[in-house]
Write a protein that holds these residues in place. Structure first.
Motif, PDB file in Angstrom:
ATOM      1  N   ASP A 141      -5.459  12.692  -1.046  1.00 23.82           N
ATOM      2  CA  ASP A 141      -6.433  12.671  -1.998  1.00 23.82           C
ATOM      3  C   ASP A 141      -6.517  11.150  -2.812  1.00 23.82           C
ATOM      4  O   ASP A 141      -7.014  11.091  -3.898  1.00 23.82           O
ATOM      5  CB  ASP A 141      -5.949  13.689  -3.011  1.00 23.82           C
ATOM      6  N   ALA A 142      -6.284  10.205  -1.824  1.00 18.56           N
ATOM      7  CA  ALA A 142      -6.530   8.723  -2.477  1.00 18.56           C
ATOM      8  C   ALA A 142      -5.584   8.598  -3.750  1.00 18.56           C
ATOM      9  O   ALA A 142      -5.725   7.879  -4.582  1.00 18.56           O
ATOM     10  CB  ALA A 142      -7.960   8.256  -2.999  1.00 18.56           C
ATOM     11  N   ARG A 143      -4.331   9.425  -3.820  1.00 12.93           N
ATOM     12  CA  ARG A 143      -3.355   9.291  -4.826  1.00 12.93           C
ATOM     13  C   ARG A 143      -2.145   8.444  -4.343  1.00 12.93           C
ATOM     14  O   ARG A 143      -1.871   8.583  -3.338  1.00 12.93           O
ATOM     15  CB  ARG A 143      -3.080  10.655  -5.240  1.00 12.93           C
ATOM     16  N   HIS A 144      -1.381   8.192  -5.430  1.00 15.91           N
ATOM     17  CA  HIS A 144       0.156   7.660  -5.192  1.00 15.91           C
ATOM     18  C   HIS A 144       0.970   8.702  -4.678  1.00 15.91           C
ATOM     19  O   HIS A 144       0.990   9.829  -4.912  1.00 15.91           O
ATOM     20  CB  HIS A 144       0.560   6.971  -6.492  1.00 15.91           C
ATOM     21  N   ASP A 145       1.474   8.432  -3.210  1.00 11.29           N
ATOM     22  CA  ASP A 145       2.503   9.350  -2.835  1.00 11.29           C
ATOM     23  C   ASP A 145       3.732   8.930  -3.383  1.00 11.29           C
ATOM     24  O   ASP A 145       4.609   7.973  -2.735  1.00 11.29           O
ATOM     25  CB  ASP A 145       2.450   9.099  -1.155  1.00 11.29           C
ATOM     26  N   LEU A 146       4.086   9.232  -4.407  1.00  9.08           N
ATOM     27  CA  LEU A 146       5.387   8.742  -5.197  1.00  9.08           C
ATOM     28  C   LEU A 146       6.487   9.177  -4.481  1.00  9.08           C
ATOM     29  O   LEU A 146       7.503   8.412  -4.592  1.00  9.08           O
ATOM     30  CB  LEU A 146       5.502   9.421  -6.560  1.00  9.08           C
ATOM     31  N   PRO A 147       6.846  10.350  -3.801  1.00  3.67           N
ATOM     32  CA  PRO A 147       7.910  10.751  -3.049  1.00  3.67           C
ATOM     33  C   PRO A 147       8.145   9.629  -1.778  1.00  3.67           C
ATOM     34  O   PRO A 147       9.229   9.233  -1.507  1.00  3.67           O
ATOM     35  CB  PRO A 147       7.724  12.099  -2.517  1.00  3.67           C
ATOM     36  N   ALA A 148       7.025   9.330  -1.275  1.00  2.00           N
ATOM     37  CA  ALA A 148       7.166   8.322  -0.241  1.00  2.00           C
ATOM     38  C   ALA A 148       7.685   6.905  -0.827  1.00  2.00           C
ATOM     39  O   ALA A 148       8.435   6.026   0.010  1.00  2.00           O
ATOM     40  CB  ALA A 148       5.957   8.166   0.541  1.00  2.00           C
ATOM     41  N   MET A 149       6.998   6.629  -1.662  1.00  2.00           N
ATOM     42  CA  MET A 149       7.322   5.317  -2.461  1.00  2.00           C
ATOM     43  C   MET A 149       8.851   5.402  -2.817  1.00  2.00           C
ATOM     44  O   MET A 149       9.657   4.264  -2.758  1.00  2.00           O
ATOM     45  CB  MET A 149       6.354   5.201  -3.700  1.00  2.00           C
ATOM     46  N   ALA A 150       9.471   6.441  -3.380  1.00  2.00           N
ATOM     47  CA  ALA A 150      10.820   6.444  -3.735  1.00  2.00           C
ATOM     48  C   ALA A 150      11.744   6.395  -2.375  1.00  2.00           C
ATOM     49  O   ALA A 150      12.881   5.565  -2.540  1.00  2.00           O
ATOM     50  CB  ALA A 150      11.137   7.709  -4.498  1.00  2.00           C
ATOM     51  N   ALA A 151      11.058   6.833  -1.459  1.00  2.00           N
ATOM     52  CA  ALA A 151      12.046   6.825  -0.021  1.00  2.00           C
ATOM     53  C   ALA A 151      11.927   5.349   0.550  1.00  2.00           C
ATOM     54  O   ALA A 151      12.852   4.930   1.209  1.00  2.00           O
ATOM     55  CB  ALA A 151      11.266   7.577   0.894  1.00  2.00           C
ATOM     56  N   ALA A 152      10.881   4.698  -0.046  1.00  2.00           N
ATOM     57  CA  ALA A 152      10.911   3.242   0.569  1.00  2.00           C
ATOM     58  C   ALA A 152      11.625   2.315  -0.121  1.00  2.00           C
ATOM     59  O   ALA A 152      11.795   1.114   0.348  1.00  2.00           O
ATOM     60  CB  ALA A 152       9.342   2.769   0.717  1.00  2.00           C
ATOM     61  N   ILE A 153      12.314   2.506  -1.049  1.00  2.00           N
ATOM     62  CA  ILE A 153      12.993   1.533  -1.836  1.00  2.00           C
ATOM     63  C   ILE A 153      14.314   1.290  -1.307  1.00  2.00           C
ATOM     64  O   ILE A 153      14.960   2.071  -0.513  1.00  2.00           O
ATOM     65  CB  ILE A 153      13.491   2.181  -3.366  1.00  2.00           C
ATOM     66  N   THR A 154      14.587   0.097  -0.982  1.00  2.00           N
ATOM     67  CA  THR A 154      15.641  -0.438  -0.300  1.00  2.00           C
ATOM     68  C   THR A 154      16.478  -1.380  -1.416  1.00  2.00           C
ATOM     69  O   THR A 154      16.282  -1.584  -2.588  1.00  2.00           O
ATOM     70  CB  THR A 154      15.357  -1.323   0.594  1.00  2.00           C
ATOM     71  N   ASP A 155      17.639  -2.012  -0.855  1.00  2.08           N
ATOM     72  CA  ASP A 155      18.445  -2.823  -1.471  1.00  2.08           C
ATOM     73  C   ASP A 155      17.928  -4.060  -2.089  1.00  2.08           C
ATOM     74  O   ASP A 155      18.194  -4.716  -2.941  1.00  2.08           O
ATOM     75  CB  ASP A 155      19.945  -3.149  -0.897  1.00  2.08           C
ATOM     76  N   ARG A 156      16.776  -4.469  -1.117  1.00  2.00           N
ATOM     77  CA  ARG A 156      16.018  -5.767  -1.599  1.00  2.00           C
ATOM     78  C   ARG A 156      14.830  -5.204  -2.666  1.00  2.00           C
ATOM     79  O   ARG A 156      14.124  -6.329  -3.162  1.00  2.00           O
ATOM     80  CB  ARG A 156      15.441  -6.375  -0.375  1.00  2.00           C
ATOM     81  N   THR A 157      14.518  -4.307  -3.030  1.00  2.00           N
ATOM     82  CA  THR A 157      13.389  -3.917  -3.908  1.00  2.00           C
ATOM     83  C   THR A 157      13.910  -4.242  -5.155  1.00  2.00           C
ATOM     84  O   THR A 157      14.801  -4.028  -5.943  1.00  2.00           O
ATOM     85  CB  THR A 157      13.288  -2.549  -4.158  1.00  2.00           C
ATOM     86  N   ARG A 158      13.063  -5.165  -5.867  1.00  2.00           N
ATOM     87  CA  ARG A 158      13.288  -5.693  -7.267  1.00  2.00           C
ATOM     88  C   ARG A 158      12.312  -5.045  -8.404  1.00  2.00           C
ATOM     89  O   ARG A 158      12.527  -5.185  -9.312  1.00  2.00           O
ATOM     90  CB  ARG A 158      13.161  -7.193  -7.338  1.00  2.00           C
ATOM     91  N   LEU A 159      10.874  -4.681  -7.936  1.00  2.00           N
ATOM     92  CA  LEU A 159       9.720  -4.272  -8.721  1.00  2.00           C
ATOM     93  C   LEU A 159       9.060  -3.238  -7.917  1.00  2.00           C
ATOM     94  O   LEU A 159       8.640  -3.417  -6.820  1.00  2.00           O
ATOM     95  CB  LEU A 159       9.117  -5.748  -9.077  1.00  2.00           C
ATOM     96  N   VAL A 160       8.683  -2.493  -8.822  1.00  2.00           N
ATOM     97  CA  VAL A 160       7.882  -1.365  -8.135  1.00  2.00           C
ATOM     98  C   VAL A 160       6.513  -1.091  -9.034  1.00  2.00           C
ATOM     99  O   VAL A 160       6.526  -1.031 -10.566  1.00  2.00           O
ATOM    100  CB  VAL A 160       8.271   0.094  -8.089  1.00  2.00           C
ATOM    101  N   LEU A 161       5.368  -0.995  -8.351  1.00  2.99           N
ATOM    102  CA  LEU A 161       4.099  -1.131  -9.354  1.00  2.99           C
ATOM    103  C   LEU A 161       3.418   0.360  -9.151  1.00  2.99           C
ATOM    104  O   LEU A 161       3.378   0.851  -8.072  1.00  2.99           O
ATOM    105  CB  LEU A 161       3.195  -2.237  -8.773  1.00  2.99           C
ATOM    106  N   VAL A 162       3.263   0.703 -10.586  1.00  2.31           N
ATOM    107  CA  VAL A 162       2.273   2.277 -10.386  1.00  2.31           C
ATOM    108  C   VAL A 162       1.233   1.985 -11.040  1.00  2.31           C
ATOM    109  O   VAL A 162       1.064   1.599 -12.198  1.00  2.31           O
ATOM    110  CB  VAL A 162       3.227   3.240 -10.896  1.00  2.31           C
TER     111      VAL A 162
END
Length: 364
Positions: A141-162
């Motif tokens: 639906d051209a929307r943010h897939d927030l569960p998939a974004m949460a799953a993509a966070i790693t130890d190197r993630t420093r910033l998340v944009l919504v």
């Protein structure tokens, strides 16, 4: 050495991976036809008289440096938003503030996570900082897939944009899903809620980003005066963040970046928001009219919550844009994906609807 010879200067190797920003282009003149530019998400209305007067007054002292602390605007925002001045940081448009956010959170090789497709500047500012973009596809639906974004966070993630509403596709995230997402993000990762189009939202489920900033110490809110306030040409944006983050943002800002003209125009715009809100409501009404008409003609338009609509044309994006240009209408194509069309004056919107109807007829 002549100008056509290559320079021996060593440039950063990361530049090879930095995509170029593609600005919206004006339509070329067509004899006997009024042309319209709806390829940039600009406010079509001219400045309010009170705002224009403030800018003219400020121009008389343009030989002086502006107030580096942007004190007057910071105080006005603090009062309007109900936040302390220590939690505010300004910059030359929200893109510049975003670059500052990445600069204060990311070392080379660190990751910045965001949905894609989203704002075109994201991969640019991330790459320029030497950080790594992690792009999570939008859902069907051209929307943010927030569960998939949460799953993509790693130890190197420093910033998340919504980005909400999402540019260029239009939908906004919901309060409940965003709250759940933030709760799942490690507390040492900064979540930036980019609300460039907040004032145009009409859905009841739009998040209260300031409430989330107050609740979560790792949330920052990014906003701009370019869209609803109509100050795109003056470049002023700001972030609301907890004091430690906001202090670092001010440290990373370009000295004297926000001009006195921009500051005074922004303050005057805040004072005149009742007048500006009338214009915003008119644009929202036009957006709803355009979306309803497109849907009546069979277009699949994602939930539009900004001052634009998204036509998911896929491989037909560029051909549609070329046809629109030939009809005196400049839209913003994203090759292979879709076309973003800014809601503008009624005549421009009618032209868009005419082009969209003609496209459908030609496609059979």
């Amino acid at each position: 050495m002549t100008g056509d010879q290559p320079s021996p200067v060593r440039l950063r190797t990361t530049l090879a991976g930095v995509p170029a920003y593609t600005p919206g282009k004006p339509a070329a003149p067509i004899e006997g036809l009024t042309t319209y530019k709806i390829s940039s998400n600009e406010n079509p209305y001219p400045p309010l008289p009170s705002v224009l007067a403030a800018v003219k007054d400020a121009a008389e002292s343009m030989n002086r440096y502006p107030d580096m602390g942007v004190v007057e605007l910071t105080a006005a925002l603090a009062e309007r938003l109900g936040v302390p001045t220590t939690d505010l940081a300004t910059g030359t448009g929200s893109v510049a503030v975003l670059a500052q956010l990445i600069a204060i959170t990311c070392d080379p090789g660190d990751e910045v996570l965001y949905a894609w497709r989203s704002f075109e500047a994201y991969p640019i500012v991330v790459a320029l900082a030497g950080a790594v973009s992690v792009q999570v596809p939008l859902d069907g639906d051209a929307r943010h897939d927030l569960p998939a974004m949460a799953a993509a966070i790693t130890d190197r993630t420093r910033l998340v944009l919504v980005c909400t509403p999402n540019n260029p596709t239009g939908p906004a995230v919901r309060e409940d899903e965003l709250r759940e997402f933030i709760a799942a993000v490690p507390q040492d990762v900064l979540v930036v809620i980019d609300e460039a189009y907040l004032e145009f939202t009409s859905a009841d489920t739009v998040p209260d980003a300031l409430a989330l900033y107050r609740e979560f110490s790792n949330v920052a809110v990014l906003r701009t005066f370019s869209k609803a306030y109509g100050l795109a040409g003056l470049r002023v944006g700001y972030a609301v963040a907890h004091e430690e983050v906001a202090t670092a943002l001010r440290k990373a800002a370009t000295p004297f970046g926000v001009s006195d003209l921009a500051q005074r125009a922004a303050v005057a715009s805040l004072d005149a928001y009742d007048e500006l809100e009338v214009r915003v409501k008119e644009l929202v009404s036009e957006r709803e009219r355009v979306v309803a008409t497109l849907c009546e003609h069979g277009w699949d338009v994602p939930d539009a919550q900004g001052n634009f609509v998204w036509l998911p044309l896929g491989e037909d994006a560029v051909p549609f844009a070329k046809m629109a240009q030939s009809r005196g209408l400049m839209v913003r194509p994203f090759a292979g994906e879709g076309v973003r069309c800014t809601i503008a004056e009624t005549q421009a919107n009618d032209r868009l609807l005419g082009v969209a109807a003609e496209w459908c007829r030609l496609q059979g």
